[in-house]
Design an enzyme around this catalytic site. Sequence first.
Site, PDB file in Angstrom:
ATOM      1  N   HIS A 158      20.438   8.317  13.421  1.00  0.00           N
ATOM      2  CA  HIS A 158      19.535   9.463  13.263  1.00  0.00           C
ATOM      3  C   HIS A 158      19.677  10.522  14.264  1.00  0.00           C
ATOM      4  O   HIS A 158      18.555  11.214  14.474  1.00  0.00           O
ATOM      5  CB  HIS A 158      17.934   8.751  13.060  1.00  0.00           C
ATOM      6  CG  HIS A 158      17.943   7.789  12.042  1.00  0.00           C
ATOM      7  ND1 HIS A 158      17.852   7.991  10.439  1.00  0.00           N
ATOM      8  CD2 HIS A 158      17.876   6.563  12.168  1.00  0.00           C
ATOM      9  CE1 HIS A 158      17.891   6.879   9.954  1.00  0.00           C
ATOM     10  NE2 HIS A 158      17.864   5.962  10.871  1.00  0.00           N
ATOM     11  N   SER A 279      32.119  34.477  26.251  1.00  0.00           N
ATOM     12  CA  SER A 279      31.201  35.172  25.514  1.00  0.00           C
ATOM     13  C   SER A 279      31.601  36.822  25.986  1.00  0.00           C
ATOM     14  O   SER A 279      32.177  36.787  27.148  1.00  0.00           O
ATOM     15  CB  SER A 279      29.854  35.045  25.724  1.00  0.00           C
ATOM     16  OG  SER A 279      28.960  36.058  25.273  1.00  0.00           O
ATOM     17  N   LYS A 285      29.241  31.808  29.639  1.00  0.00           N
ATOM     18  CA  LYS A 285      29.532  30.681  28.609  1.00  0.00           C
ATOM     19  C   LYS A 285      30.682  30.407  28.617  1.00  0.00           C
ATOM     20  O   LYS A 285      31.703  30.895  28.929  1.00  0.00           O
ATOM     21  CB  LYS A 285      28.819  31.601  27.266  1.00  0.00           C
ATOM     22  CG  LYS A 285      27.459  32.112  27.093  1.00  0.00           C
ATOM     23  CD  LYS A 285      26.863  30.807  26.420  1.00  0.00           C
ATOM     24  CE  LYS A 285      27.203  30.248  25.092  1.00  0.00           C
ATOM     25  NZ  LYS A 285      27.140  31.506  24.047  1.00  0.00           N
ATOM     26  N   GLU A 292      34.370  24.224  16.335  1.00  0.00           N
ATOM     27  CA  GLU A 292      33.437  24.812  15.646  1.00  0.00           C
ATOM     28  C   GLU A 292      34.296  25.656  14.295  1.00  0.00           C
ATOM     29  O   GLU A 292      33.794  25.541  13.546  1.00  0.00           O
ATOM     30  CB  GLU A 292      32.919  26.243  16.443  1.00  0.00           C
ATOM     31  CG  GLU A 292      31.648  25.681  17.155  1.00  0.00           C
ATOM     32  CD  GLU A 292      31.083  26.869  18.009  1.00  0.00           C
ATOM     33  OE1 GLU A 292      30.050  26.754  18.526  1.00  0.00           O
ATOM     34  OE2 GLU A 292      31.618  27.926  18.126  1.00  0.00           O
TER      35      GLU A 292
END
Length: 459
Positions: A158, A279, A285, A292
């Site tokens: 979970h 980024s 970043k 992704e």
Amino acid sequence: MAEQKTWSQRFEGALHPAIVRFNASIDFDIELIEYDLTGSLAHAKMLAKTGIISAEEGEKIVTGLEQIRKEYQEGLFNPGVDAEDVHFAVERRLTEIIGDTGKKLHTGRSRNDQVGTDTRLYLRAQIEQIRAQIKDFQEVLLSLAEQNIETLIPGYTHLQRAQPVSLAHHLLAYFEMTQRDWERLGDVYKRVDISPLGCGALAGTTFPIDRHYTAELLGFSSVYSNSLDGVSDRDFAIEFLNAASLIMVHLSRLSEEVILWSSQEFNFVTLTDSCATGSSIMPQKKNPDVPELVRGKTGRVFGHLQGMLVLMKGLPLAYNKDLQEDKEALFDAVKTVKACLEAMTILMREGIVFRKERLAEAVAEDFSNATDVADYLAAKGVPFREAYNLVGKVVKTCLAGGKLLKDLTLDEWKTLHPAFEQDIYEAITPKQVVSARNSFGGTGFEQVKRGLAEAKSKI
């Protein structure tokens, strides 16, 4: 200008230019040209063997087809929309090269069984390549697992901390998933490896063809026994897309974990510069673009599976033009799966570094050893459910006092239950918690070593 097609002598008028473009598949089915040539070579040899055409005509056709293959490979044969599809393109070029003998190639054959043959030849080759890629990916997983048998990582249910596990055990779970993928593709291959060549348009042919001979030349294990089924079956394509979708499910699950692990909140892995981007506006970043993209492309393959199911669900026997729509979905799914396997193999081989100190901290800062306290009491004769309820109260008390289980004194343990002794501290150390789970298939180090050896034998 409207143009006349080789099949349109039945018609008085020519096809509208817009319909020519709409009807054409050459833009994408050119992907099948090598397989179309291979299938046509087998068909030509069969026609000569059975005496449907002369040996000289067969040799002439074979020579012409090999010339077309050479021209294509050298970039000299680039048929356009006027060819409609790859099959007409090859036949037209063959006739240009060898004359009217080229028109005999299509004897005893329809585009319906021809495209079915081409697609199966294509998919057979792609399945073999994808299975090889899966093995490459598995080798990377095994290498990582072997290096991290005693590296501990929080295990979750979970998405809540559950119990610590060996990092190798975690990685081997993905080995098992991909092993099923590899085996599943092998099973799909059996249904792809059936020749429809010779089924004709739908009812076979009047010519004395030898379907088993062409199947043998093309390496098919068997032939379709029903011509209607042979030209209209796309079950094999749906099965492949299903298998491809499951491959993507597994890659996407791993991708999601890498994305989480690389976040500041988890901080379990560092992404290397070879597999991350920055980024355009935030200089600090480092983005997990590879996982992704894999996660995103998964839906693309799912869509192709759904599209094929919808495509087939209402088609009457036998061939229908709708089936032209199977190829782009199939081609794109193949390319997507292959690209994602390659990217994830590189990512796992050189794109992430596990932060072992952070992982050690993570497994020591929670209550994921609570079950082991209950097991400890159960081993001393306390009924498990009683022990379970007692430990729940202990955790509640610790949370209220800002403590972990390891912080309790022995007196506090004994106050909770007299069965506790000094050995409770060893029993709840993360390494012992993992090591003790030595049931078959568990995360205990001996079981992980067994699982690793078993996995290596499959490679």
